[in-house]
Structures are given as structure tokens and as C-alpha cells.
Design an enzyme around this catalytic site. Sequence first.
Site, PDB file in Angstrom:
ATOM      1  N   GLU A 417       0.795  -1.228   0.000  1.00  0.00           N
ATOM      2  CA  GLU A 417       0.000   0.000   0.000  1.00  0.00           C
ATOM      3  C   GLU A 417       0.828   1.280   0.000  1.00  0.00           C
ATOM      4  OE1 GLU A 417      -2.868  -3.153   1.143  1.00  0.00           O
ATOM      5  OE2 GLU A 417      -0.820  -2.661   1.767  1.00  0.00           O
ATOM      6  N   HIS A 486     -12.125  -3.445   8.202  1.00  0.00           N
ATOM      7  CA  HIS A 486     -12.529  -3.199   6.813  1.00  0.00           C
ATOM      8  C   HIS A 486     -13.739  -2.270   6.733  1.00  0.00           C
ATOM      9  CE1 HIS A 486     -10.105  -6.836   6.371  1.00  0.00           C
ATOM     10  NE2 HIS A 486     -10.089  -6.655   5.055  1.00  0.00           N
TER      11      HIS A 486
END
Length: 685
Positions: A417, A486
Site C-alpha cells: 500500500e 474493513h
Amino acid sequence: MREAPTTSLLDATLDLPRERLIDWLYQMLLIRAFEETVEQLYAAGKMHGTMHLYIGQEAVAVGAIAALRPDDYITSTHRGHGHAIAKGQDLRAMLAELLGKETGVCRGRGGSMHLADLERGNLGANGIVAGGIPIAVGAGLSIRMQRQDRVVLCFFGDGAANHGNFHEGLNMAAIWRLPVVFLCENNQYAMSMPVQRAMAVHRVADRAAAYGIPGETVDGMDVVAVYRSVQAAVERARRGEGPTLIEAITYRYKGHSKSDRQVYRTRDEVQAWMARDPIARLREALIARGWLSEAEAATLEERAREAVAEALRAAEGDPEPEVAQLTEGVYAEDPLFPPRWIRQAFGSEVPVEPPAGTRALSYAEALREAMTQAMAADERVFLMGEDIGVYGGAFGVTQGLIERFGPERVRDTPISENTIVGAGVGAALTGMRPIVEMQFMDFVTLAMEQTVLQAAKVRYMFGGKARVPLVLRLPGGSGTGAAAQHSESLEAWFVHVPGLKVAAPATPYDAKGLLLAALADDNPVIFVEHKLLYRTRGPVPEEPYLVPLGKAAVRRPGRHLTIVAYSIAVLRALEAAERLATEGIEAEVIDLRTLKPYDAETVIASVKKTGRLLIVHEAPLLGGFGGELAAAVAQSEAFAYLEAPIIRLGGVDVPIPYHPRLERAAVPQVEDIVEAARRLARLEI
């Protein structure tokens, strides 16, 4: 201590022109004179902040950059004065920067750790260890995608070789065969940590094998050895054969920074390295060959010192920045609207908020259409993220785009990321317009360094001379049963960061128009997409159009109270308003659409009309954007019109739970908005 392989400079110079070697000696003398001058200025209290001197490492910068062409790029480090000088940066502008002058290379905004000169290919020194590695990867990707004959030389220290950016960056550059030369200046210590205690392998260069690329260790006190090694790596990169890792074994004679007491090393160790001084070695080799006399060497050294002294005299008389200029250069703003990119890509007739029409698309389809139109109009627009190709991303938003535009422009990445975002920064700095997707908003926490410390700051740190047209798409929010890691709503974090813009569309119409506006912006834009919105449908014009950043929409007029929301909360607020209307309470619903910049004027005008304000968002109440908005209203002329206290409705201070009933209870639902609005309608000051 890990010593370098040594070479004979006398033998190594046989095939190199005398003039080039003398020029290298002069450049090293110039760096040495500059650093000694800077050290004296800091000691005298004439320079602010901190410094990281390059004394002892001159051969690495000079030898490595000598292997480049003028239009090649470098990324630098916090110990970057030598790199800047070797890349041709103006001495006066550098000294003016260190003195905090308006004429500094970064207008006094960056200082020692952020020297940059984009016109000369220096993409910036970096105060973050390993921070330049992902940016170098992005610049290499930009070169590849623009089919340019350029190379990126990425400087970093031995401490950076233990950072995640190193491993992510080398891997990404290797799998894409990018034209990047990674050059580790192993000066033996990461601040005070000896290199032998920081890693188990014998050499940093040994790690190249893990990424399937060449790795080489060279004597960093030998300018010729560095030059030959980097030259071979640069030629390899230009041939399209990918990156190389070079480890230059060198030594810094001074402490890590001006406050370093150097208790971790002995004087004998320092003296042993100084006996192999790179400047003295080259000077002695040239004298031994008969290419330089003692007198000529002394003249060369004096010329370097006088060049620095002359630059300092000029810089000392330069003006300092005015406080009135404090906010200049934070954002790149186009004075015309539609923005320049839109006019160039689509023509000047692109409409702004045209009628919605009757064609219905889902929110996901609207986003996909915006990206399709932008990519078709400008080859510099490309997508990058995890599983965005055949899979279409975690929520299928980019599905079908790889078939149309190919894997070069719809680029699947490893799970990396921070380097994904950093590569976007590097690509944006060098002419591309990347769209980066995180699978979930939560995962941007793994990329905060490149998002917050790089993307948001480089323009201002570089004196307003950089543009970072990067869109970072973040699917956020609860409601899918994905639980705590999430399901977050982190938009308020980014509102708090100068240099970033934040959009959070609630409708398919706004999703397309705001995404095109974000792509047209020359600043990094955080684009928040609530996951529950992807399947919602609404009218969307087929043509490209813009919804301006910073302009709210009145979704429903009303007279009894104002409800301000954004993203999924807008839909819930509208449903709540319909229920309230059956009870005789007419709520005006305002969709902010963007949080930075946000449209305070529309909110204030509504509150002046209704006298009551309810702010709703899914993100936790504590520290949420609602607090900023409430304060802004309370400090405006609308305060005098308030007939009741402002009410904020936000998420509970709890990680999003898995159980569906608990998940719903963690964030405001329609019934919560109805109840809060009823209470507000009854309240009086």
C-alpha cells in the site's frame, strides 16, 4: 564495521579524460566547502533547524550523478546537499534556502531536508528515511509509460534498507522492469545503529537476489568506482532491463545531525576512514599521473571555497519571506474554471452540473464511466491498485477497464500500500495523472507516510513549484459485515492535513462529476466512496461534466431545521426528512459533497433560514468532521440566528463490530436522525 572493496585510482583512471576527472575533483571540493561553510553557519546560530552533513561521502554523489544525463531524475535524502550540488543546483539558491530566504530554492519553506529542483531533475531531498524510494519507483513508472529515455537514480542510506519502502519499492521496480538505479550510501550507521547490528546479511547488495535484480558493492570512497558501477546500471536501465541495487561503502565524518554527540563510535575509527578520504585519493592519483600539480590542486580548492563564499554573500542579502505569504503554495489552483486539464482533454465546453437527465446508472457505473472518459481523453491518466484488473477491484468498480485500456494503464500491483501511493506521487510529480485505489479505506493506514508526509506536503515544501495531480480512491464505511479492520470512516483524518482535498459524493451523479473534477485538480484528492452506495442508482448524464469541489447541494428544501450530511448519511437524512414531513417538520437537507474545501456559505444561509442545525456523519462523533462544521457555524453570522443548540450525530466510539445488529447500532441510522431532529425541533436556547 564493514569495509569496502578497494581499488587503485591510479589504474582506474587510465581511460577517463583528464578534464572530466579534474571536474569531479572540483565538484567534490565544492561539496566539501559548502558543507564546512554550512557547519560554521549553524554553529554560529545563523541557520535554523537542523542539518545532516555529507562530508566524507562526496565521491558517491559526484561519481553516481556523473553517470546520468541532465534530464535524468534523482531522489535524495535528508543528507542531500551533495546530491543537489552534483545535480547542478545553484549554490546561492541552496544557501538562501538554508538561511530561510524567499529566494531559496524552495522559497524558505523546505530547508535543509527538503531541497528540490524539479527543473534539474531533483525530485527532492526527503526528511523521511526511505521516503524517496516509492517516489523513485513512481518516476520510473512515469518514464516507462511516457516512453521516455530517462533513468531515475534513487539515493538512500543503509538505515533505509531495513524499511518496508525498500522491500516494496525494489520488488515493484523489479517486476515492472523500471529504469531505476537504487543506490545505498552505506555510511556504516543509521543515526547510531551500526549496520552490522541492523541486518543479518553481510551486504545490503546481497538483498538484490531476493528481487531477481543485479546487486553490487563498490568502494564509495572511490569516485571512479562509483561512476563505473552506476554507469553500467544506468545503461542497463536504458536498455529496458530493469533496476539495479548498488551499495556504496562510505563514511560520514561528522555526526548524524548537529546535535549528535557520536558516543557510538571511536575517534580511531573516524580517523581510519578519513585516511581514505575520497578527495585526497583522487587528487593524489591525478598528481601521480602528472595531470595536476600541487599548485593547481590548491587553486582548485581555493576556487571552490570562493564560489561558496560568493554565493553566501549574495544569499545573506536576500529578502526573507513575508508572513502575508505564509499560505502561498499549499495548493495548486487554476484561476480558470473549468480547470486547464479539463479544457485540454475535453475542450472548453465541458458543462458544470448539467441537468441529470433520465439515464440511470449505479454509483459504481458512474465512477467507471468517469474513469473511462478520462482515460480515453488523456493517456496520462492511469489506474493502479490491488486486483483492479480482471477482478475489477474489491467492489468491481474498475471491471472491464483492463480489456479496453490494457494492463499498462490498468495496473495491478503487489500488496504494497505505501509504495502504491508513493508510486502515484512519483508518477504525478513527473507528468502523469494517476488514480490509486485502496481495496478498503482502512488500508490507507498502511500508506499514511506517502499520503500525508509526501503527497500532501511536497508542493509546499518545494516552494509551491510542484504539482501532484493524484486521486486516491478509498472505499469506506460500515454495513457489509466486514468488522473492525474493513469498515472505517477515516475522512476527518485527511481534512486535518494541509495539502489534501477530500471529496465524499452521495449520488451517482456526483460520483461521476466529482471524480472528473478531482482528476482535473492539480492537488492530491482523497475520494471517499461508501461501500453501500455502489449499487444505488440515479440519473447520470452520458457526456463528461464537472461537479465543482467545494460546492454543496441542497437536496431537499425546508424551513424548520437544517440537516447537513455527506456520503451515505445524505440518503439516510433524506429518508428521515420524508418521515419528519409527515409529522409537520420540514427539514432542509444539505449534501456537503466535499469536506475540503467545504461550502460553509450554503450551510450558513440555510441555518439563518431555519435557526436549527443537525449534523450527521457515520464516522465516530469524537473528532469527526461535524465538530469542525459546528464550530464554523457558531463563529459565523449564523450564530445569532440559532434558536437551539447545534446537535451532532455521529458514530459510537467503538470499532465497527461484526454482529449485524451491533453494526447498525454503531453508526447513525434513519431512525436516529428522525429522533435527533424531533428533539432539535422542540429545543430552544
